[in-house]
Design an enzyme around this catalytic site. Structure first.
Site, short mmCIF file in Angstrom:
data_model
loop_
_atom_site.label_atom_id
_atom_site.label_comp_id
_atom_site.label_asym_id
_atom_site.label_seq_id
_atom_site.Cartn_x
_atom_site.Cartn_y
_atom_site.Cartn_z
N TRP A 176 -1.05 18.16 29.73
CA TRP A 176 0.14 17.59 29.15
C TRP A 176 1.36 18.19 30.40
CZ3 TRP A 176 0.02 18.85 24.09
CH2 TRP A 176 -1.00 18.19 22.79
N LYS A 177 1.09 18.78 30.93
CA LYS A 177 2.26 19.55 31.85
C LYS A 177 3.09 19.56 31.32
CE LYS A 177 0.91 16.17 35.66
NZ LYS A 177 0.99 15.62 36.90
N GLY B 143 -2.58 13.35 33.87
CA GLY B 143 -1.36 13.14 33.44
C GLY B 143 -0.63 12.83 32.85
N GLY B 144 0.57 12.49 33.93
CA GLY B 144 1.81 11.57 32.36
C GLY B 144 1.02 10.70 31.17
N GLU C 106 -7.07 15.86 43.74
CA GLU C 106 -6.04 15.14 43.50
C GLU C 106 -4.96 14.52 44.49
OE1 GLU C 106 -5.15 15.72 39.33
OE2 GLU C 106 -4.29 17.33 40.03
N GLY D 5 1.12 11.12 40.16
CA GLY D 5 3.32 10.90 39.04
C GLY D 5 3.57 9.89 39.87
#
Ligand code: PGA
Length: 247
Positions: free
Chosen positions: A10-11, A223-224, A164, A170
């Site tokens: 979720w960062k 991520g996003g 990654e 991102g």
């Protein structure tokens, strides 16, 4: 059977407890019936306790921290220790490129944290990836070797690796599955067959199938797209369908 692992990083999103609650409940319910996958949610640490109580009701969802310090306790203002993480979570992302870039984490720090995680019985999700140049697997290979320095072979099964490429994180420019599979095979030589190796970098519901089709890749770190419940559930579903996992 090989594991299929989908990590949601979720960062620093889901900035209110109410948002975190809604997102977790939706994901927990949405993935509950998807066969054969393990979902690891990695919210900001301040929400870990709250979220652990929500996902406890679903044996398919697990919890991870996004970072931790390597010391078990002490005068380290602002840090959280492996012992604290272990109280609520079984996983921890270590060495994410954003930690390396914005918070100055070195390969040495990453190695210390990996060793500390293993000592505390936390599964480290070790992130490695080349910064700029494509077709240069030497950088993630070197990073992984340094991250695993002094890790006994018997503990390699207790580690997850996330490949990654930094240029893909991102940016919307996800790495080609074939390219990923090639780098993953190189990383595989460093770890054991029982170490899951994931891909991360602009994964979404449109490109997930390509990764699921590659037998070399054991899952993804999202991520996003992990803070949009519908999109994240769809990623999990397509992964499971593509692998045709029946359970
Ligand atoms: P992204 O992030 O899916 O937004 O590219 C991946 C990550 O957290 O490393």
């Amino acid at each position: 059977m090989k594991r299929s692992i989908i990590v949601g990083n979720w960062k620093m999103y889901a900035t209110s407890i109410a948002d975190a609650h809604v997102l977790t409940t939706a994901v927990r319910n949405g993935v509950a019936k998807i066969p054969g996958i393990e979902v690891i949610l990695c919210p900001p640490s301040i929400w870990l306790t709250e979220i652990s109580s929500i996902i406890k009701k679903n044996p398919k969802s697990f919890l991870g921290a996004q970072n931790m310090f390597n010391e078990p306790e002490g005068a380290y203002t602002g840090e959280i220790s492996p012992l604290m993480v272990k109280e609520v979570a079984d996983y921890c992302i270590i060495g994410h490129s954003e930690r390396r870039e914005y918070f100055g984490e070195t390969d040495f720090d990453v190695n210390e944290k990996v060793l500390a995680a293993l000592k505390a019985r936390i599964t480290p999700i070790v992130c490695v990836g080349e910064r700029k140049v494509k077709n240069k697997p030497d950088e993630p290979v070197r990073e992984l070797k340094e991250a695993l320095d002094n890790v006994p072979k018997s503990r390699l099964k207790d580690i997850i690796v996330a490949y990654e490429p930094v240029w893909a994180i991102g940016t919307g420019e996800n790495a080609e599955p074939e390219y990923v599979a090639r780098v993953v095979s190189k990383l595989r030589e460093i770890v054991s067959d029982s170490t899951p190796i994931l891909y991360g970098g602009s994964v979404n519901s449109k490109n997930i199938k390509g990764y699921a089709e590659r037998p070399e890749i054991d899952g993804v770190l999202v991520g996003g797209a992990s803070v949009r419940s519908g999109e994240f559930i769809q990623i999990c579903k397509i992964w499971s369908d593509t692998k045709a996992i029946k359970k």
